[in-house]
Motif scaffolding. Structure first.
Motif, PDB file in Angstrom:
ATOM      1  N   ILE A   1       0.492 -13.473   5.378  1.00  0.00           N
ATOM      2  CA  ILE A   1       0.153 -13.243   3.984  1.00  0.00           C
ATOM      3  C   ILE A   1       0.584 -11.830   3.616  1.00  0.00           C
ATOM      4  O   ILE A   1       0.356 -10.886   4.383  1.00  0.00           O
ATOM      5  CB  ILE A   1      -1.354 -13.467   3.741  1.00  0.00           C
ATOM      6  CG1 ILE A   1      -1.711 -13.297   2.262  1.00  0.00           C
ATOM      7  CG2 ILE A   1      -2.214 -12.592   4.610  1.00  0.00           C
ATOM      8  CD1 ILE A   1      -3.120 -13.783   1.928  1.00  0.00           C
ATOM      9  N   THR A   2       1.265 -11.706   2.482  1.00  0.00           N
ATOM     10  CA  THR A   2       1.703 -10.386   2.016  1.00  0.00           C
ATOM     11  C   THR A   2       0.815  -9.948   0.863  1.00  0.00           C
ATOM     12  O   THR A   2       0.482 -10.736  -0.022  1.00  0.00           O
ATOM     13  CB  THR A   2       3.171 -10.407   1.552  1.00  0.00           C
ATOM     14  OG1 THR A   2       3.324 -11.318   0.474  1.00  0.00           O
ATOM     15  CG2 THR A   2       4.089 -10.803   2.704  1.00  0.00           C
ATOM     16  N   THR A   3       0.433  -8.679   0.880  1.00  0.00           N
ATOM     17  CA  THR A   3      -0.436  -8.125  -0.149  1.00  0.00           C
ATOM     18  C   THR A   3       0.091  -6.771  -0.598  1.00  0.00           C
ATOM     19  O   THR A   3       0.802  -6.088   0.139  1.00  0.00           O
ATOM     20  CB  THR A   3      -1.884  -7.977   0.365  1.00  0.00           C
ATOM     21  OG1 THR A   3      -1.885  -7.240   1.588  1.00  0.00           O
ATOM     22  CG2 THR A   3      -2.523  -9.329   0.605  1.00  0.00           C
ATOM     23  N   ALA A   4      -0.285  -6.394  -1.812  1.00  0.00           N
ATOM     24  CA  ALA A   4       0.050  -5.069  -2.364  1.00  0.00           C
ATOM     25  C   ALA A   4      -0.761  -4.935  -3.647  1.00  0.00           C
ATOM     26  O   ALA A   4      -1.944  -5.279  -3.658  1.00  0.00           O
ATOM     27  CB  ALA A   4       1.554  -4.932  -2.606  1.00  0.00           C
ATOM     28  N   LYS A   5      -0.170  -4.440  -4.723  1.00  0.00           N
ATOM     29  CA  LYS A   5      -0.774  -4.326  -6.050  1.00  0.00           C
ATOM     30  C   LYS A   5      -2.247  -3.941  -5.995  1.00  0.00           C
ATOM     31  O   LYS A   5      -2.581  -2.783  -5.847  1.00  0.00           O
ATOM     32  CB  LYS A   5      -0.540  -5.605  -6.850  1.00  0.00           C
ATOM     33  CG  LYS A   5       0.933  -5.779  -7.276  1.00  0.00           C
ATOM     34  CD  LYS A   5       1.102  -6.895  -8.272  1.00  0.00           C
ATOM     35  CE  LYS A   5       2.562  -7.083  -8.681  1.00  0.00           C
ATOM     36  NZ  LYS A   5       3.094  -6.007  -9.529  1.00  0.00           N
ATOM     37  N   GLY A   6      -3.177  -4.900  -6.090  1.00  0.00           N
ATOM     38  CA  GLY A   6      -4.585  -4.593  -6.226  1.00  0.00           C
ATOM     39  C   GLY A   6      -5.268  -4.053  -4.990  1.00  0.00           C
ATOM     40  O   GLY A   6      -6.456  -3.743  -5.023  1.00  0.00           O
ATOM     41  N   ILE A   7      -4.550  -3.903  -3.886  1.00  0.00           N
ATOM     42  CA  ILE A   7      -5.169  -3.521  -2.623  1.00  0.00           C
ATOM     43  C   ILE A   7      -5.752  -2.113  -2.646  1.00  0.00           C
ATOM     44  O   ILE A   7      -6.737  -1.838  -1.955  1.00  0.00           O
ATOM     45  CB  ILE A   7      -4.152  -3.661  -1.460  1.00  0.00           C
ATOM     46  CG1 ILE A   7      -4.829  -3.500  -0.101  1.00  0.00           C
ATOM     47  CG2 ILE A   7      -3.016  -2.670  -1.593  1.00  0.00           C
ATOM     48  CD1 ILE A   7      -3.904  -3.756   1.080  1.00  0.00           C
ATOM     49  N   ALA A   8      -5.187  -1.186  -3.414  1.00  0.00           N
ATOM     50  CA  ALA A   8      -5.548   0.226  -3.256  1.00  0.00           C
ATOM     51  C   ALA A   8      -5.895   0.917  -4.565  1.00  0.00           C
ATOM     52  O   ALA A   8      -5.750   2.134  -4.666  1.00  0.00           O
ATOM     53  CB  ALA A   8      -4.432   0.977  -2.536  1.00  0.00           C
ATOM     54  N   GLY A   9      -6.314   0.184  -5.563  1.00  0.00           N
ATOM     55  CA  GLY A   9      -6.814   0.797  -6.785  1.00  0.00           C
ATOM     56  C   GLY A   9      -5.822   1.655  -7.535  1.00  0.00           C
ATOM     57  O   GLY A   9      -6.209   2.544  -8.295  1.00  0.00           O
TER      58      GLY A   9
ATOM     59  N   ALA B   1      -7.558   2.269  -0.564  1.00  0.00           N
ATOM     60  CA  ALA B   1      -7.768   0.848  -0.310  1.00  0.00           C
ATOM     61  C   ALA B   1      -9.173   0.564   0.190  1.00  0.00           C
ATOM     62  O   ALA B   1      -9.822  -0.398  -0.241  1.00  0.00           O
ATOM     63  CB  ALA B   1      -6.737   0.337   0.695  1.00  0.00           C
ATOM     64  N   LEU B   2      -9.667   1.404   1.073  1.00  0.00           N
ATOM     65  CA  LEU B   2     -11.027   1.207   1.570  1.00  0.00           C
ATOM     66  C   LEU B   2     -12.038   1.346   0.438  1.00  0.00           C
ATOM     67  O   LEU B   2     -13.020   0.590   0.360  1.00  0.00           O
ATOM     68  CB  LEU B   2     -11.315   2.194   2.692  1.00  0.00           C
ATOM     69  CG  LEU B   2     -10.474   1.986   3.961  1.00  0.00           C
ATOM     70  CD1 LEU B   2     -10.678   3.138   4.934  1.00  0.00           C
ATOM     71  CD2 LEU B   2     -10.829   0.659   4.634  1.00  0.00           C
ATOM     72  N   GLY B   3     -11.811   2.281  -0.477  1.00  0.00           N
ATOM     73  CA  GLY B   3     -12.678   2.424  -1.636  1.00  0.00           C
ATOM     74  C   GLY B   3     -12.582   1.245  -2.583  1.00  0.00           C
ATOM     75  O   GLY B   3     -13.595   0.779  -3.130  1.00  0.00           O
TER      76      GLY B   3
END
Length: 447
Positions: A286-294, A330-332
């Motif tokens: 699964i590839t992710t980006a955009k909304g991952i890190a605010g 991203a953790l936040g």
């Protein structure tokens, strides 16, 4: 919900764009490549909740979230605090040289949140295109195969490989070829443009995929099928129930890796952590980006441990991939999604917006389809003749009117005839209703 110091009201002090934005746009035209376009040339100086504040003091309603990036809202407190602390500690070492805990912690959260209970590994990158490109590398390394299957209306990025996977020529591919070979495009299960009841569409579209791959490629040559569970730039196309599980089962049967591109759909946007969760589909990668890190640049590939570990040491990485500041953000952002139940908020937004969009469709026959999930919704515009001919000019006119009234909207679709709505999940109900009022006014003035 997250609080913000930005006044959550639309307020227009000048025409849009205002004089200071126009002056900055002139500077942009003199210094930035013409290849970098701008959908709405208002220059933002502050943002929060569902509002963008431009340099002229105008408060605009945000139905775009920077293309699904500021899912938790702009400058969300947990994101800001995580970034502030990390910047004070250190800004970069390169994880491949001297690693740090923040990268590991993000990968641990991805293993926890992504579909499936199997053992997983992740690798972090900078952008969605990088994530897709590296997913392809991983799939080829694991399977020993080279062919890739993508779909009509797909969008996977702007690098050479991801342009080959992307279906839309303008503006993404025109003049940039030749592209990577061994990419095969298959028909997409597109309910609005594939006549029949949903079950039949799901079966027919799956059978077309299986037959064409068998005849044109050979299953034994396919490394991966890459699919957006809900297509983004292609027009927010939601395949009929049952189609994606059929594709997943077929991939498993033939030793083909299923790569879910959740770059736009991921992280609560559709009302679940990931769009695959709506049908309990578990992809291999699964590839992710955009909304991952605010709002900070970060991307990831997450998948089965045996698949991810098939690549030799040093085969994955990059100087900035998994930058510690972006990891802290991203953790936040993930903590915000968990604590504030943003999955539930996305479902609330759908429950508020969808009935109003359907009422508009009853009023204006040029709205051919209303679709989407969660806070990822769209309307497809067609000519009044009843033959479902795409009407890109009308989409552009409605979009322009919305902009002039202080509502940030986006177009999409292979034919440019789709209006898509991606509000931040901390937007207020009042702003959603006001934005929809503006949208209705745009149709009244444009149709």
């Amino acid at each position: 919900m997250t609080t913000t110091a930005v006044d959550q009201r639309r307020r227009l002090l000048t025409q849009i764009p205002g004089p200071r934005s126009r002056a900055l746009q002139a500077r942009k035209l003199a210094s930035v490549s013409a290849g970098v376009g701008t959908a709405l040339p208002v220059y933002i100086e502050r943002a929060g909740g569902g509002v963008l504040v431009d340099v002229d003091g105008n408060h605009l309603i945000d139905f775009g979230s920077g293309i699904a990036v500021t899912t938790v809202g702009n400058s969300a407190p947990r994101v800001v605090e995580g970034v502030r602390q990390q910047v004070a500690d250190f800004t970069h070492t390169c994880f491949m040289v001297t690693p740090y805990e923040e990268y590991v912690a993000v990968c641990e959260k991805l293993a926890e949140l992504t579909p499936g209970t199997h053992e997983k590994r992740s690798a972090l990158f900078n952008s969605g295109s990088e994530a897709v490109e590296n997913a392809v590398k991983i799939a080829r390394a694991f399977t020993g195969r080279s062919a890739l299957v993508a779909f009509d209306h797909a969008y996977h990025g702007r690098t050479n490989l991801t342009m080959a996977l992307t279906a839309k020529n303008m503006p993404y591919k025109q003049g940039f070829g030749p592209f990577v070979s061994e990419v095969y495009r298959m028909p997409m299960a597109y309910p609005y443009r594939w006549p029949g009841d949903p079950e039949r569409v799901a079966q027919e579209a799956f059978e077309a995929l299986a037959a064409q791959v068998h005849a044109q490629v050979g299953e034994q040559n396919v490394a991966a099928v890459i699919i957006e569970p809900i297509q983004g730039e292609g027009g927010f196309i939601v395949p009929p129930p049952g189609w994606l599980p059929r594709v997943a089962d077929w991939c498993r049967q033939h030793g083909i890796l299923l790569v879910a591109d959740e770059i736009q759909t991921g992280f609560c946007r559709t009302g679940e952590w990931f769009a695959c969760d709506h049908e309990s589909v578990v992809p291999d990668l699964i590839t992710t980006a955009k909304g991952i890190a605010g709002g900070l640049p970060l991307a990831a590939v997450t998948g089965r441990a045996d698949v991810m570990d098939a690549v030799h040491a040093g085969g994955l990485g990059g100087t900035y991939g998994g930058n510690p500041v972006a990891c802290a953000a991203a953790l936040g952002a993930i903590e915000t999604m968990e604590v504030e139940n943003l999955r539930g908020r996305a479902r609330e937004i759908e429950a508020l917006m969808t009935p109003r969009l359907r009422t508009l469709a009853e009023k204006f026959s040029v709205i051919g389809d209303v679709r989407g999930r969660g806070a990822m919704l769209a309307v497809e515009l067609v000519t009044a003749g009843g033959d479902r001919t795409p009407d890109a000019a009308l989409a552009a006119a409605v979009n322009k009117h919305c902009h002039s009234e202080g509502l940030v909207t986006l177009t999409a679709g292979t034919h440019g005839n789709v209006l898509r709505f991606l509000p931040p999940l901390d937007i207020s109900d009042d702003l959603l209703h006001e934005g929809l009022d503006i949208l209705e006014g745009a149709f009244l003035s444009s149709v």
